[in-house]
Scaffold this motif. Structure first.
Motif, PDB file in Angstrom:
ATOM      1  N   CYS A   1      45.654  39.929  29.293  1.00 11.83           N
ATOM      2  CA  CYS A   1      43.867  39.165  29.652  1.00 11.83           C
ATOM      3  C   CYS A   1      43.654  37.891  30.352  1.00 11.83           C
ATOM      4  N   GLU A   2      42.655  38.059  31.168  1.00  7.40           N
ATOM      5  CA  GLU A   2      43.166  36.933  32.237  1.00  7.40           C
ATOM      6  C   GLU A   2      42.695  35.729  31.756  1.00  7.40           C
ATOM      7  N   LEU A   3      41.332  35.690  30.883  1.00  9.54           N
ATOM      8  CA  LEU A   3      40.697  35.113  30.120  1.00  9.54           C
ATOM      9  C   LEU A   3      41.888  34.079  28.791  1.00  9.54           C
ATOM     10  N   PHE A   4      42.230  34.951  28.469  1.00 10.72           N
ATOM     11  CA  PHE A   4      43.611  34.419  27.222  1.00 10.72           C
ATOM     12  C   PHE A   4      44.373  33.753  27.989  1.00 10.72           C
TER      13      PHE A   4
ATOM     14  N   ILE B   1      44.089  31.987  30.874  1.00  8.22           N
ATOM     15  CA  ILE B   1      43.861  30.596  31.321  1.00  8.22           C
ATOM     16  C   ILE B   1      43.342  29.610  30.145  1.00  8.22           C
TER      17      ILE B   1
ATOM     18  N   LEU C   1      40.829  40.159  21.200  1.00  7.78           N
ATOM     19  CA  LEU C   1      40.309  41.185  20.398  1.00  7.78           C
ATOM     20  C   LEU C   1      38.843  41.759  20.410  1.00  7.78           C
ATOM     21  N   LYS C   2      38.653  41.024  20.924  1.00  5.51           N
ATOM     22  CA  LYS C   2      36.827  41.359  22.100  1.00  5.51           C
ATOM     23  C   LYS C   2      37.151  41.999  23.443  1.00  5.51           C
ATOM     24  N   ASN C   3      38.192  41.580  23.574  1.00  3.71           N
ATOM     25  CA  ASN C   3      38.148  42.647  25.032  1.00  3.71           C
ATOM     26  C   ASN C   3      38.379  44.430  24.719  1.00  3.71           C
ATOM     27  N   PRO C   4      37.116  44.626  25.145  1.00  2.00           N
ATOM     28  CA  PRO C   4      37.875  46.448  24.859  1.00  2.00           C
ATOM     29  C   PRO C   4      38.469  46.818  26.060  1.00  2.00           C
ATOM     30  N   PHE C   5      39.218  46.091  26.947  1.00  5.81           N
ATOM     31  CA  PHE C   5      40.509  46.784  27.300  1.00  5.81           C
ATOM     32  C   PHE C   5      41.380  46.932  26.815  1.00  5.81           C
TER      33      PHE C   5
ATOM     34  N   MET D   1      41.668  35.948  19.120  1.00  7.11           N
ATOM     35  CA  MET D   1      40.924  36.461  18.054  1.00  7.11           C
ATOM     36  C   MET D   1      39.639  36.869  18.888  1.00  7.11           C
ATOM     37  N   ASP D   2      39.409  35.219  19.582  1.00  4.36           N
ATOM     38  CA  ASP D   2      38.333  35.782  21.000  1.00  4.36           C
ATOM     39  C   ASP D   2      38.654  36.703  22.152  1.00  4.36           C
ATOM     40  N   TYR D   3      39.596  36.019  23.107  1.00  2.00           N
ATOM     41  CA  TYR D   3      39.412  36.432  24.268  1.00  2.00           C
ATOM     42  C   TYR D   3      40.924  38.082  23.838  1.00  2.00           C
TER      43      TYR D   3
END
Lengths: 114, 194
Positions: free
Chosen positions: A93-96, A98, A80-84, A76-78
């Motif tokens: 998604c890199e943050l997801f 990590i 769904l909130k990522n506009p790309f 949900m955080d990394y």
């Protein structure tokens, strides 16, 4: 496992999950939650919107439900909130990634002590 | 009726005192809204620099309003005339109101006289955003750069403001730097004021 294999497994699992909902002898079944095999366990978590998260682990691993909930929060955080991120596409998604590795490492240390 | 306080009724809504407003807003709500802002602008532009410009323009509008609000509410209608004054205003007051904490650091550029940098380990707007590899140097912090630009320009310090990633050894994620480059006239005026 490369992307194509993951997609194959995911679509297979999705169909099995849907079929199991129909086949269940009890009413109000929401699908497969745990699949136990000789060599591995498969835990599945379904969100309110029908998105399914499943994790394949060694037989008898504890606390997978909690891990799945943590992964759901990370999603949900990394993601769904990522506009790309485009919906239904493989997650890149890199943050997801990590945070996912960190969560699994923490879990592993807690469970196995190493 | 017992216990009813007397609430002063204002005839004119403009006479009502400016309240502090809600101090806390849901981070998730903001993250979704910002994500939607970026996605909407993505559909309207052809390339990355246009997208950055659009985000900057959106931030500019926010910056102009924030300056007016904070000058009235927090600083008692006093106007900053010195460079360092306005920079520390941006660095502490504006950041505190917008992001809940002061910025990590404010530095003067070493190569050029007119460059200043505000650094942050991770901008609040970027917390949940992972830039895909093929977008290269795009930075969603362009929105925050726009806010800073709005504040500075409306305070009488025209500047070019951009956001950059600066890789740091020992950390996986690069830190963000907002680079402020003031216009000629600002430096001349500053020199004149001594």
């Amino acid at each position: 496992m490369d992307t194509n294999d993951s997609l194959r497994v995911a679509s297979l699992w999705y169909s099995m999950h849907a079929i199991s909902q129909q086949l269940s002898p009890t009413n109000g079944c929401s699908g497969i939650e745990l699949l136990e095999v000789d060599t591995f366990d498969l835990h599945c978590f379904q969100s309110l919107t029908g998105t399914k998260f499943f994790v394949v682990c060694e037989t008898g691993t504890q606390h997978m439900e909690a891990l799945l909930k943590v992964i759901y929060e990370l999603y949900m955080d990394y993601v769904l909130k990522n506009p790309f991120y485009e919906m239904e596409m493989p997650i890149r998604c890199e943050l997801f990634d990590i945070n996912l590795t960190t969560a699994i490492q923490k879990d592993r240390v807690a469970l196995l002590g190493r | 009726m017992i216990g009813t306080g007397k609430i002063k009724q204002y005839a004119n809504v403009l006479d009502k005192p400016l309240g502090k407003g809600k101090q806390e807003v849901s981070l998730s709500a903001f993250a979704f809204l910002f994500s939607e802002l970026v996605q909407y602008n993505q559909t309207q532009v052809d390339n990355i620099s246009e997208l950055e410009t659009r985000l900057e323009d959106a931030g500019y509008a926010v910056g102009a309003r924030v300056l007016e609000l904070l000058c009235h509410r927090d600083k008692g209608n006093r106007r900053e005339t010195r460079l360092l004054g306005i920079l520390s205003f941006v660095h502490s007051t504006v950041w505190k109101v917008l992001f809940g904490k002061v910025a990590d650091s404010l530095e003067k550029g070493t190569e050029h006289e007119d460059e200043y940098m505000i650094s942050e380990k991770e901008l609040l707007v970027n917390r949940f955003i992972s830039i895909p590899k093929d977008m290269g140097t795009f930075h969603c912090g362009a929105f925050v750069a726009g806010i800073v630009k709005g504040v500075l320009e409306n305070a009488g310090f025209p500047a070019v403001v951009t956001a950059h990633f600066v890789p740091v050894e020992g950390q996986q994620r690069p830190r963000t730097t907002i680079l402020i480059k003031f216009a000629e006239e600002v430096l001349r005026r500053e020199a004149r004021l001594g």
